[in-house]
Enzyme design. Structure first.
Site, PDB file in Angstrom:
ATOM      1  N   ASP A 149      91.469  65.728  49.244  1.00 17.56           N
ATOM      2  CA  ASP A 149      90.166  65.424  49.836  1.00 17.56           C
ATOM      3  C   ASP A 149      89.798  63.992  49.483  1.00 17.56           C
ATOM      4  O   ASP A 149      90.140  63.500  48.399  1.00 17.56           O
ATOM      5  CB  ASP A 149      89.087  66.374  49.309  1.00 17.56           C
ATOM      6  CG  ASP A 149      89.321  67.817  49.751  1.00 17.56           C
ATOM      7  OD1 ASP A 149      89.746  68.023  50.894  1.00 17.56           O
ATOM      8  OD2 ASP A 149      89.085  68.729  48.939  1.00 17.56           O
ATOM      9  N   ASP A 183      89.391  69.337  57.378  1.00 20.33           N
ATOM     10  CA  ASP A 183      88.114  70.038  57.224  1.00 20.33           C
ATOM     11  C   ASP A 183      87.141  69.641  58.336  1.00 20.33           C
ATOM     12  O   ASP A 183      86.391  70.474  58.865  1.00 20.33           O
ATOM     13  CB  ASP A 183      87.475  69.714  55.873  1.00 20.33           C
ATOM     14  CG  ASP A 183      88.314  70.192  54.701  1.00 20.33           C
ATOM     15  OD1 ASP A 183      88.999  71.224  54.844  1.00 20.33           O
ATOM     16  OD2 ASP A 183      88.279  69.540  53.650  1.00 20.33           O
TER      17      ASP A 183
END
EC number: 3.4.23.36
Length: 215
Positions: A149, A183
């Site tokens: 991330d 995401d």
């Protein structure tokens, strides 16, 4: 929407997702931050669990490694399920809105699955060092990779006034989660299904009217 257009969307999302993740892994040390704007930062972390970093081992009497394996296998089954749904709605000639949204969700889910399945066996760790692709001593094994991330949007970063009950003096930050392009694709796809629900899932009468108009 045709199968070719759906595949193009999936490929473009996967390329953007994986290129960004590989770049971050091979150029950033864990928790390194690059400020782009005051409200947007590149902040490298890794997620070994589900959404918000939740781990199965936090709730079940199992080891973190076992929880990670179970979660990865579940994600693989979920991707196959989404893939079948996408193939089915394309075959049935479903609305473009639905196919576009599910294509984004499938691409995002597949992007994170690649991390979970393979990253543990092709990268070494990023703690205090820049990771190496195809490392001699990888940090994990097959099915035990961590999701990369890096997108962080602290739109509001302030402190609650002292007079606010319970929260006074505490730090308040919005938006807190750190995420990635995969995401984003999943969230966008789900958002489209929610906002344009009637267009994505028209009633039978509306489908018949559209068919009659096109014939």
């Amino acid at each position: 929407m045709s199968l070719k257009k759906s595949l193009l969307i999936i490929i473009l999302v996967l390329l953007a997702d994986q290129v960004s993740k590989i770049y971050i892994k091979t150029n950033f040390v864990y928790e390194q931050t690059e400020i782009i704007f005051s409200w947007f930062k590149i902040y490298f972390i890794e997620n070994s669990g589900a959404a918000w970093g939740t781990k199965l081992s936090d709730f079940l009497p199992i080891s973190e490694s076992t929880g990670k394996l179970i979660l990865t296998i579940f994600r693989i089954f979920a991707v196959f399920g989404i893939g079948y749904w996408l193939w089915d709605i394309i075959k049935k000639g479903s609305p473009k809105t639905l196919i576009f949204a599910v294509s984004l969700i499938f691409a995002g889910a597949l992007g994170n699955i690649i991390d979970s399945v393979f990253y543990g066996m092709i990268f070494d760790h990023s703690y205090g060092q820049v990771s190496t692709l195809f490392a001699d001593e990888p940090y994990g094994s097959l099915f035990h990779g961590r999701v990369v991330d890096m997108l962080y949007f602290p739109l509001i970063d302030t402190t609650w006034p002292d007079w606010v009950p319970s929260f006074g003096g505490q730090r308040f930050r919005f938006f807190e989660p750190v995420f990635n392009i995969a995401d984003t694709a999943i969230s966008t796809g789900v958002g489209i299904l929610i906002v344009f629900n009637k267009r994505a899932f028209p009633k039978k009468e509306e489908i018949q009217e559209t068919t009659d108009q096109n014939s």
